[in-house]
Design a protein around this motif. Structure first.
Motif, PDB file in Angstrom:
ATOM      1  N   LEU A 171      41.456  31.387  41.942  1.00 34.32           N
ATOM      2  CA  LEU A 171      40.295  30.682  42.720  1.00 34.32           C
ATOM      3  C   LEU A 171      40.183  29.472  42.780  1.00 34.32           C
ATOM      4  O   LEU A 171      38.999  28.851  43.124  1.00 34.32           O
ATOM      5  CB  LEU A 171      39.089  31.618  42.211  1.00 34.32           C
ATOM      6  CG  LEU A 171      39.081  33.105  42.336  1.00 34.32           C
ATOM      7  CD1 LEU A 171      37.611  33.786  41.804  1.00 34.32           C
ATOM      8  CD2 LEU A 171      39.712  33.753  43.479  1.00 34.32           C
ATOM      9  N   TRP A 174      39.030  27.908  46.126  1.00 32.63           N
ATOM     10  CA  TRP A 174      37.710  28.853  46.828  1.00 32.63           C
ATOM     11  C   TRP A 174      36.472  27.835  46.705  1.00 32.63           C
ATOM     12  O   TRP A 174      36.140  27.197  45.777  1.00 32.63           O
ATOM     13  CB  TRP A 174      37.660  29.809  46.111  1.00 32.63           C
ATOM     14  CG  TRP A 174      38.623  31.037  46.804  1.00 32.63           C
ATOM     15  CD1 TRP A 174      40.032  30.797  47.246  1.00 32.63           C
ATOM     16  CD2 TRP A 174      38.406  32.388  46.802  1.00 32.63           C
ATOM     17  NE1 TRP A 174      40.603  31.940  47.424  1.00 32.63           N
ATOM     18  CE2 TRP A 174      39.821  32.925  47.602  1.00 32.63           C
ATOM     19  CE3 TRP A 174      37.300  33.415  46.585  1.00 32.63           C
ATOM     20  CZ2 TRP A 174      39.863  34.602  47.478  1.00 32.63           C
ATOM     21  CZ3 TRP A 174      37.379  34.535  46.689  1.00 32.63           C
ATOM     22  CH2 TRP A 174      38.671  35.186  47.281  1.00 32.63           C
ATOM     23  N   ASP A 178      33.767  31.377  50.455  1.00 31.64           N
ATOM     24  CA  ASP A 178      34.820  32.433  50.201  1.00 31.64           C
ATOM     25  C   ASP A 178      34.450  33.562  49.066  1.00 31.64           C
ATOM     26  O   ASP A 178      34.892  34.710  49.474  1.00 31.64           O
ATOM     27  CB  ASP A 178      35.737  31.662  49.534  1.00 31.64           C
ATOM     28  CG  ASP A 178      36.395  30.506  50.522  1.00 31.64           C
ATOM     29  OD1 ASP A 178      36.574  30.972  51.508  1.00 31.64           O
ATOM     30  OD2 ASP A 178      36.768  29.583  50.095  1.00 31.64           O
TER      31      ASP A 178
END
Length: 248
Positions: A171, A174, A178
């Motif tokens: 991640l 992100w 998101d």
């Protein structure tokens, strides 16, 4: 870890970053689970405010993969309940609850007040040392860190070499939107403390509510320059907010 061994591991991480460039978070994690260059891997999860995203991804990919949960003995009761409920709902069959060594607790924190005197020592006792033992049989581990969390995370890559292990950060790129979209679209349960003003959740004594407009991690070790619990190192040391370092 010998310098030459670390250099080799870092070169492997750099190669993986090149190979996984422009991959989606889901693709990074899915591919890493079975990549021989990554090796045996576990997901380390706090079952905190945003943890359910990676836990859900893992449940879609392979529910039998190991999940390491650090139960420090000082977590919020809500976190413990949430951990059990999420693991059951997602069908995760290998959640390993990692606890501090009983003898070490008796020797170094018999009254349970070490956090009041030395937060770094408390985190080392209750988080860093137990996780190091739990990761002994793995080559790599998955984290939920993101660049938007700031500090030393601002330049985060998908792969890092640290303390003899590869760290995988699916991640990393992100944004908060998101995370929110993924949780909404997949109808994932929220940690109950988020609605009460805790956007980042750690141990009870060292986590406070965050006011509107504050950094989401402002409630972690409030009033202290400490910004990390210690399980995430930079060059083998814990980095504080003012750039000072504490040996790990």
């Amino acid at each position: 870890m010998p310098l030459d061994a670390h250099a080799l591991l870092k070169a492997r991480a750099d190669g993986l970053n090149d190979a996984y460039a422009n991959h989606s978070a889901f693709a990074v994690m899915s591919r890493a689970l079975d990549d021989d260059l990554v090796g045996d891997i576990a997901l380390v999860s706090s079952f905190g405010a945003e943890s359910v995203v990676l836990l859900h991804m893992l449940s879609v990919m392979d529910r039998t993969r190991p999940v390491l949960f650090l139960e420090t003995g000082m977590l919020f009761p809500e976190t413990l309940t949430y951990q059990r409920e999420v693991a059951d709902r997602l069908g995760l069959s290998d959640v390993r609850v990692i606890r501090p060594d009983t003898e070490a607790l008796f020797a170094d924190d018999p009254e349970g007040d070490l956090h009041q005197r030395d937060t770094d020592a408390c985190c080392a006792l209750r988080k860093t040392a137990p996780l190091e033992r739990a990761l002994g049989g793995f080559d790599a581990w998955i984290t939920g860190r993101k660049r938007y969390q700031g500090g030393k995370r601002a330049e985060l890559q998908f792969f890092e070499a640290e303390a003899g292990k590869l760290k995988v950060n699916p991640l990393a790129h992100w944004e908060p939107s998101d995370i929110a979209d993924y949780m909404t679209n997949n109808r994932l349960p929220r940690h109950p403390l988020v609605a009460q003003g805790y956007p980042s959740i750690g141990c009870g004594p060292c986590t406070s509510k965050v006011a509107p407009g504050e950094d989401p991690r402002a409630g972690r070790w409030r009033g202290d320059e400490k910004t990390e619990c210690g399980i995430h190192f930079a060059g083998g040391v814990v980095v504080r907010g003012n750039g000072a370092v504490v040996a790990g």
